[in-house]
Scaffold this motif. Structure first.
Motif, mmCIF file in Angstrom:
data_model
loop_
_atom_site.group_PDB
_atom_site.id
_atom_site.type_symbol
_atom_site.label_atom_id
_atom_site.label_comp_id
_atom_site.label_asym_id
_atom_site.label_seq_id
_atom_site.Cartn_x
_atom_site.Cartn_y
_atom_site.Cartn_z
ATOM 1 N N ALA A 127 0.845 -1.204 0.000
ATOM 2 C CA ALA A 127 0.000 0.000 0.000
ATOM 3 C C ALA A 127 0.878 1.250 0.000
ATOM 4 C CB ALA A 127 -0.908 -0.006 1.212
ATOM 5 N N TYR A 128 0.464 2.262 -0.759
ATOM 6 C CA TYR A 128 1.181 3.533 -0.818
ATOM 7 C C TYR A 128 0.814 4.363 0.403
ATOM 8 C CZ TYR A 128 2.558 8.206 -2.196
ATOM 9 O OH TYR A 128 3.116 9.442 -2.214
ATOM 10 N N ILE A 129 1.816 4.928 1.044
ATOM 11 C CA ILE A 129 1.588 5.802 2.196
ATOM 12 C C ILE A 129 1.980 7.211 1.801
ATOM 13 C CG2 ILE A 129 2.271 6.329 4.568
ATOM 14 C CD1 ILE A 129 2.909 3.342 4.902
ATOM 15 N N GLU A 130 1.044 8.139 1.875
ATOM 16 C CA GLU A 130 1.337 9.545 1.593
ATOM 17 C C GLU A 130 2.063 10.130 2.804
ATOM 18 O OE1 GLU A 130 2.296 12.883 0.557
ATOM 19 O OE2 GLU A 130 1.288 11.727 -0.999
ATOM 20 N N ARG A 131 3.325 10.447 2.632
ATOM 21 C CA ARG A 131 4.156 10.897 3.746
ATOM 22 C C ARG A 131 4.304 12.414 3.812
ATOM 23 N NH1 ARG A 131 6.138 5.773 2.837
ATOM 24 N NH2 ARG A 131 6.569 4.633 4.756
ATOM 25 N N GLU A 132 3.808 13.112 2.816
ATOM 26 C CA GLU A 132 3.928 14.584 2.773
ATOM 27 C C GLU A 132 5.389 15.002 2.913
ATOM 28 O OE1 GLU A 132 1.184 16.065 5.690
ATOM 29 O OE2 GLU A 132 -0.536 15.218 4.629
ATOM 30 N N ARG A 133 6.201 14.492 1.976
ATOM 31 C CA ARG A 133 7.645 14.715 2.036
ATOM 32 C C ARG A 133 8.033 16.183 1.966
ATOM 33 N NH1 ARG A 133 6.715 11.418 -2.342
ATOM 34 N NH2 ARG A 133 6.523 12.483 -4.312
ATOM 35 N N GLU A 134 7.200 17.010 1.336
ATOM 36 C CA GLU A 134 7.501 18.443 1.276
ATOM 37 C C GLU A 134 7.536 19.034 2.685
ATOM 38 O OE1 GLU A 134 4.985 16.955 -0.362
ATOM 39 O OE2 GLU A 134 5.353 17.250 -2.505
ATOM 40 N N ASN A 161 8.546 13.326 -10.227
ATOM 41 C CA ASN A 161 8.190 11.943 -10.529
ATOM 42 C C ASN A 161 7.225 11.896 -11.714
ATOM 43 O OD1 ASN A 161 5.640 12.609 -9.520
ATOM 44 N ND2 ASN A 161 5.905 11.477 -7.610
ATOM 45 N N GLY A 162 6.698 10.730 -12.002
ATOM 46 C CA GLY A 162 5.796 10.548 -13.142
ATOM 47 C C GLY A 162 4.525 11.364 -13.051
ATOM 48 N N HIS A 163 4.138 11.747 -11.848
ATOM 49 C CA HIS A 163 2.936 12.566 -11.645
ATOM 50 C C HIS A 163 3.252 14.058 -11.632
ATOM 51 C CE1 HIS A 163 0.389 9.106 -10.768
ATOM 52 N NE2 HIS A 163 1.395 8.623 -10.047
ATOM 53 N N GLY A 164 4.508 14.402 -11.849
ATOM 54 C CA GLY A 164 4.909 15.802 -11.856
ATOM 55 C C GLY A 164 5.185 16.369 -10.469
ATOM 56 N N ARG A 165 5.206 15.523 -9.467
ATOM 57 C CA ARG A 165 5.424 15.962 -8.094
ATOM 58 C C ARG A 165 6.913 15.866 -7.752
ATOM 59 N NH1 ARG A 165 2.996 12.972 -2.900
ATOM 60 N NH2 ARG A 165 3.750 14.454 -1.372
ATOM 61 N N LEU A 166 7.418 16.859 -7.032
ATOM 62 C CA LEU A 166 8.828 16.851 -6.629
ATOM 63 C C LEU A 166 9.109 15.697 -5.689
ATOM 64 C CD1 LEU A 166 9.648 20.614 -6.027
ATOM 65 C CD2 LEU A 166 10.551 19.137 -7.813
ATOM 66 N N GLY A 167 10.284 15.099 -5.859
ATOM 67 C CA GLY A 167 10.715 13.996 -4.999
ATOM 68 C C GLY A 167 11.362 14.526 -3.736
ATOM 69 N N LEU A 168 12.131 13.696 -3.099
ATOM 70 C CA LEU A 168 12.837 14.078 -1.883
ATOM 71 C C LEU A 168 13.990 15.010 -2.207
ATOM 72 C CD1 LEU A 168 12.951 10.526 -0.343
ATOM 73 C CD2 LEU A 168 11.671 12.446 0.603
#
Length: 180
Positions: free
Chosen positions: A6-13, A65-72
């Motif tokens: 399962a994917y966990i949204e960690r709110e890395r920003e 990433n593939g969704h256009g969201r910034l990574g870590l």
């Protein structure tokens, strides 16, 4: 059949922002002496390492990433690796603060060690030259350890002014209080 994780949204920003505000902003929450104690190096050295890795090692470069969201951020990934090494903790121990999962933390550590060897190995991870040895001997002598190169680990130093209440905690076979 392999079960999908399962994917966990960690709110890395938010993890990056918290890290920045706690240690690196102009009015950081924690002062330099606490940074030094927690990361076992001064902030300038830490930032120099992060900067070199972020510019020269693709894993530490911020990208979408593939969704256009910034990574870590490079700061998060390097901090994760350094924390794991400094504290010898499990990879998932950095999740709550830095906002990255266990498998990502392991990748950070692997890429960090490879990057350090690649970028700094020739200069810092080599056998000392005769000039290096002379410099180290001189520094040791100035600090009261003549003729010593390297660690003083596992040596017992006598505590001359050991408080009486503590004497039993620091006494071994010789009968005199010592500290390792």
């Amino acid at each position: 059949m392999k079960k999908k994780q399962a994917y966990i949204e960690r709110e890395r920003e938010q993890g990056h922002l918290r890290l920045w505000n706690d240690y690196f902003s102009e009015d950081a929450t924690y002062p330099a002496h606490i940074f030094r104690r927690r990361f076992r190096m001064n902030k300038d050295l830490f930032l120099r390492i992060v900067d070199r890795l972020s510019h020269e090692i693709p894993y530490f470069q911020l990208r979408r990433n593939g969704h256009g969201r910034l990574g870590l951020s490079g700061l998060q990934t390097c901090t994760a690796a350094i924390c794991i090494m400094v504290y010898g903790c499990a990879a998932d121990a950095v999740d709550e603060y830095l906002r990255l999962g266990e498998s990502t933390a392991i990748l950070c550590l692997e890429n960090f060690t490879d990057g350090i060897i690649q970028l700094f190995g020739d200069e810092y991870l080599r056998r000392p030259t005769p000039e290096d040895l002379q410099r180290l001997l001189h520094i040791g002598e100035m600090r009261g350890f003549p003729g010593m190169i390297g660690s003083i680990g596992c040596m017992h130093w006598e505590l001359r002014n050991c408080p009486t209440a503590w004497k039993g905690q620091y006494t071994r076979g010789a009968g005199k209080p010592t500290i390792v």
